[in-house]
Design a protein around this motif. Structure first.
Motif, PDB file in Angstrom:
ATOM      1  N   VAL A 103       0.839  -1.204   0.000  1.00 17.27           N
ATOM      2  CA  VAL A 103       0.000   0.000   0.000  1.00 17.27           C
ATOM      3  C   VAL A 103       0.873   1.253   0.000  1.00 17.27           C
ATOM      4  N   GLU A 104       1.898   1.261   0.825  1.00 14.10           N
ATOM      5  CA  GLU A 104       2.785   2.420   0.916  1.00 14.10           C
ATOM      6  C   GLU A 104       3.489   2.695  -0.407  1.00 14.10           C
ATOM      7  N   THR A 105       3.988   1.636  -1.051  1.00  9.29           N
ATOM      8  CA  THR A 105       4.705   1.796  -2.315  1.00  9.29           C
ATOM      9  C   THR A 105       3.781   2.305  -3.415  1.00  9.29           C
ATOM     10  N   LEU A 106       2.595   1.730  -3.523  1.00 10.88           N
ATOM     11  CA  LEU A 106       1.647   2.179  -4.544  1.00 10.88           C
ATOM     12  C   LEU A 106       1.244   3.632  -4.304  1.00 10.88           C
ATOM     13  N   THR A 107       0.940   3.968  -3.062  1.00 15.57           N
ATOM     14  CA  THR A 107       0.501   5.322  -2.737  1.00 15.57           C
ATOM     15  C   THR A 107       1.599   6.344  -3.006  1.00 15.57           C
ATOM     16  N   THR A 108       2.813   6.009  -2.634  1.00 12.81           N
ATOM     17  CA  THR A 108       3.946   6.915  -2.870  1.00 12.81           C
ATOM     18  C   THR A 108       4.135   7.194  -4.351  1.00 12.81           C
ATOM     19  N   ASN A 109       3.811   6.200  -5.184  1.00 14.17           N
ATOM     20  CA  ASN A 109       3.966   6.351  -6.631  1.00 14.17           C
ATOM     21  C   ASN A 109       2.670   6.811  -7.310  1.00 14.17           C
ATOM     22  N   HIS A 110       1.720   7.299  -6.509  1.00 19.32           N
ATOM     23  CA  HIS A 110       0.466   7.884  -7.025  1.00 19.32           C
ATOM     24  C   HIS A 110      -0.374   6.866  -7.790  1.00 19.32           C
ATOM     25  N   VAL A 111      -0.367   5.633  -7.288  1.00 15.81           N
ATOM     26  CA  VAL A 111      -1.243   4.584  -7.812  1.00 15.81           C
ATOM     27  C   VAL A 111      -2.307   4.316  -6.753  1.00 15.81           C
ATOM     28  N   TRP A 114      -6.385  -0.419  -3.548  1.00 16.55           N
ATOM     29  CA  TRP A 114      -7.616  -0.980  -3.018  1.00 16.55           C
ATOM     30  C   TRP A 114      -7.273  -2.282  -2.306  1.00 16.55           C
ATOM     31  N   ALA A 115      -8.117  -2.701  -1.386  1.00 16.05           N
ATOM     32  CA  ALA A 115      -7.890  -3.953  -0.672  1.00 16.05           C
ATOM     33  C   ALA A 115      -9.144  -4.822  -0.752  1.00 16.05           C
ATOM     34  N   PHE A 116      -8.930  -6.127  -0.888  1.00 12.56           N
ATOM     35  CA  PHE A 116     -10.030  -7.092  -0.955  1.00 12.56           C
ATOM     36  C   PHE A 116      -9.856  -8.114   0.162  1.00 12.56           C
ATOM     37  N   THR A 117     -10.931  -8.355   0.893  1.00 10.28           N
ATOM     38  CA  THR A 117     -10.875  -9.292   2.018  1.00 10.28           C
ATOM     39  C   THR A 117     -11.899 -10.407   1.840  1.00 10.28           C
ATOM     40  N   GLY A 118     -12.069 -10.873   0.641  1.00 10.07           N
ATOM     41  CA  GLY A 118     -13.092 -11.874   0.373  1.00 10.07           C
ATOM     42  C   GLY A 118     -14.350 -11.187  -0.120  1.00 10.07           C
ATOM     43  N   ARG A 119     -15.301 -10.927   0.781  1.00  7.98           N
ATOM     44  CA  ARG A 119     -16.556 -10.293   0.365  1.00  7.98           C
ATOM     45  C   ARG A 119     -16.477  -8.777   0.361  1.00  7.98           C
ATOM     46  N   GLU A 120     -15.408  -8.202   0.917  1.00 11.21           N
ATOM     47  CA  GLU A 120     -15.300  -6.746   1.014  1.00 11.21           C
ATOM     48  C   GLU A 120     -14.312  -6.183  -0.003  1.00 11.21           C
ATOM     49  N   TRP A 121     -14.720  -5.060  -0.605  1.00 13.25           N
ATOM     50  CA  TRP A 121     -13.833  -4.282  -1.472  1.00 13.25           C
ATOM     51  C   TRP A 121     -13.638  -2.941  -0.778  1.00 13.25           C
ATOM     52  N   LEU A 122     -12.428  -2.693  -0.300  1.00 13.64           N
ATOM     53  CA  LEU A 122     -12.135  -1.525   0.518  1.00 13.64           C
ATOM     54  C   LEU A 122     -11.376  -0.481  -0.288  1.00 13.64           C
ATOM     55  N   ILE A 123     -11.836   0.773  -0.221  1.00 13.54           N
ATOM     56  CA  ILE A 123     -11.151   1.873  -0.896  1.00 13.54           C
ATOM     57  C   ILE A 123     -11.040   3.047   0.064  1.00 13.54           C
ATOM     58  N   ARG A 124     -10.115   3.953  -0.226  1.00 15.15           N
ATOM     59  CA  ARG A 124      -9.959   5.142   0.617  1.00 15.15           C
ATOM     60  C   ARG A 124     -10.458   6.404  -0.077  1.00 15.15           C
ATOM     61  N   ASP A 125     -10.714   6.326  -1.389  1.00 14.61           N
ATOM     62  CA  ASP A 125     -11.144   7.506  -2.141  1.00 14.61           C
ATOM     63  C   ASP A 125     -12.245   7.115  -3.110  1.00 14.61           C
ATOM     64  N   GLN A 139     -20.454  -5.445  -9.814  1.00 12.09           N
ATOM     65  CA  GLN A 139     -21.867  -5.280  -9.451  1.00 12.09           C
ATOM     66  C   GLN A 139     -22.110  -5.285  -7.944  1.00 12.09           C
ATOM     67  N   PHE A 140     -21.190  -4.690  -7.197  1.00 13.03           N
ATOM     68  CA  PHE A 140     -21.442  -4.361  -5.801  1.00 13.03           C
ATOM     69  C   PHE A 140     -20.598  -3.153  -5.429  1.00 13.03           C
ATOM     70  N   ASP A 141     -20.974  -2.478  -4.348  1.00 15.43           N
ATOM     71  CA  ASP A 141     -20.337  -1.222  -3.969  1.00 15.43           C
ATOM     72  C   ASP A 141     -19.129  -1.437  -3.061  1.00 15.43           C
ATOM     73  N   PRO A 142     -18.126  -0.568  -3.177  1.00 13.48           N
ATOM     74  CA  PRO A 142     -16.989  -0.642  -2.274  1.00 13.48           C
ATOM     75  C   PRO A 142     -17.348  -0.085  -0.902  1.00 13.48           C
ATOM     76  N   THR A 143     -16.529  -0.412   0.073  1.00 16.06           N
ATOM     77  CA  THR A 143     -16.635   0.168   1.407  1.00 16.06           C
ATOM     78  C   THR A 143     -15.524   1.199   1.559  1.00 16.06           C
ATOM     79  N   VAL A 144     -15.887   2.440   1.855  1.00 17.25           N
ATOM     80  CA  VAL A 144     -14.891   3.499   2.000  1.00 17.25           C
ATOM     81  C   VAL A 144     -14.360   3.500   3.429  1.00 17.25           C
ATOM     82  N   VAL A 145     -13.047   3.434   3.551  1.00 19.65           N
ATOM     83  CA  VAL A 145     -12.400   3.422   4.862  1.00 19.65           C
ATOM     84  C   VAL A 145     -11.320   4.498   4.891  1.00 19.65           C
ATOM     85  N   SER A 146     -10.982   4.953   6.078  1.00 20.11           N
ATOM     86  CA  SER A 146      -9.917   5.943   6.201  1.00 20.11           C
ATOM     87  C   SER A 146      -8.543   5.288   6.179  1.00 20.11           C
TER      88      SER A 146
END
Length: 279
Positions: A103-111, A114-125, A139-146
């Motif tokens: 996550v840190e490497t992708l974010t630092t490079n402006h990519v 997102w994270a997937f935990t099985g049934r959850e799709w987690l995004i920050r933006d 065909q399902f919505d992400p969960t926005v997390v800080s």
């Protein structure tokens, strides 16, 4: 077009393991009538069909239902394997530190990460550019997390999303080099990078699906189109690359079929799979 194989293609097929995006479905994310008819003919011929995808199993459901799925499936590039009823058989999660570094490497490079935990799709933006595209696809919505930190020890896949394709190709290589055998870093499309547990790869998934169905590896065919499909194509007894596959994927296959917008999957079934039906 025949590609010189690393070993001859098998003459007997009992199981077809298929990728979804760019392979089974067309560019509009649809199963065409030709594809549905070909899937029905596989069943009639006694050839089992298993789907394996970078999507979570939850994001595969619409296609599993349409083809009348009656076999195990693998999501998150093999990070989750379920039976025909959707019961989880096994999962593979990234170790927490590898997930943080990814996550840190992708974010630092402006990519976007997102994270997937099985049934959850987690995004920050929620305003990230590729979120609407992915929402339509799965065909399902992400969960926005800080922060991903509360989920860090149960993340099955971290996805990097960007329209800077050369950057994503570089991230694929750099993350693999940095984290080594702690992760499997492969692009599932020019704009998506999947980082998963090292055991979460489609090659291992294909072998596990075959074992669950008691099918000998010598009778397993695989078909796909992207870098994350190479691990299964390179070990398949019959390997088929889509016509839209990049060169490095095509080189892993015995045969190349038409593109996913030319009913290439159905063509492969009719001309390459059904003539080899083990029954």
């Amino acid at each position: 077009m025949i590609i010189p194989p690393r070993a001859p293609a098998t003459s007997r097929v009992s199981l077809l393991v298929s990728d979804i995006d760019g392979t089974l479905i067309n560019g509009n994310k649809e199963l065409t009538p030709a594809t549905l008819a070909a899937a029905a003919r596989l069943r009639e011929a006694g050839i089992r069909l298993c789907l394996v995808s970078s999507r979570s199993v939850r994001g595969m459901q619409m296609y599993l239902q349409q083809i009348g799925n009656d076999t195990p499936s693998a999501g998150l590039n093999g990070g989750e394997i379920v039976d025909a009823a959707g019961e989880v058989l096994e999962t593979q999660s990234l170790d927490a530190e590898a997930a943080r570094l990814t996550v840190e490497t992708l974010t630092t490079n402006h990519v976007d990460a997102w994270a997937f935990t099985g049934r959850e799709w987690l995004i920050r933006d929620i305003a990230a550019p590729y979120v609407p595209r992915e929402r339509r696809a799965v065909q399902f919505d992400p969960t926005v997390v800080s922060s991903f930190e509360p989920y860090i020890d149960r993340i099955g896949k971290i996805m990097g999303a960007t329209n800077d394709y050369p950057l994503l190709e570089r991230m694929e290589i750099e993350l693999q080099a940095m984290l080594g055998d702690r992760v499997n870093s492969r692009r599932s499309s020019p704009w998506y990078l999947d980082v998963t547990h090292p055991k979460a790869n489609k090659g291992r998934a294909a072998r596990r699906l075959a074992a669950l169905l008691d099918v000998d590896p010598s009778e397993v065919a695989c078909i796909g189109d992207m870098d994350n499909d190479i691990s299964m194509l390179s070990t398949a007894a019959l390997a088929i690359a889509m016509g839209n596959a990049p060169e490095q994927v095509a080189e892993s296959a015995h045969f190349i079929t038409g593109t996913n917008d030319q009913d290439g999957w159905a063509q492969a079934v009719e001309t390459l799979i059904l003539p080899r039906a083990a029954r």
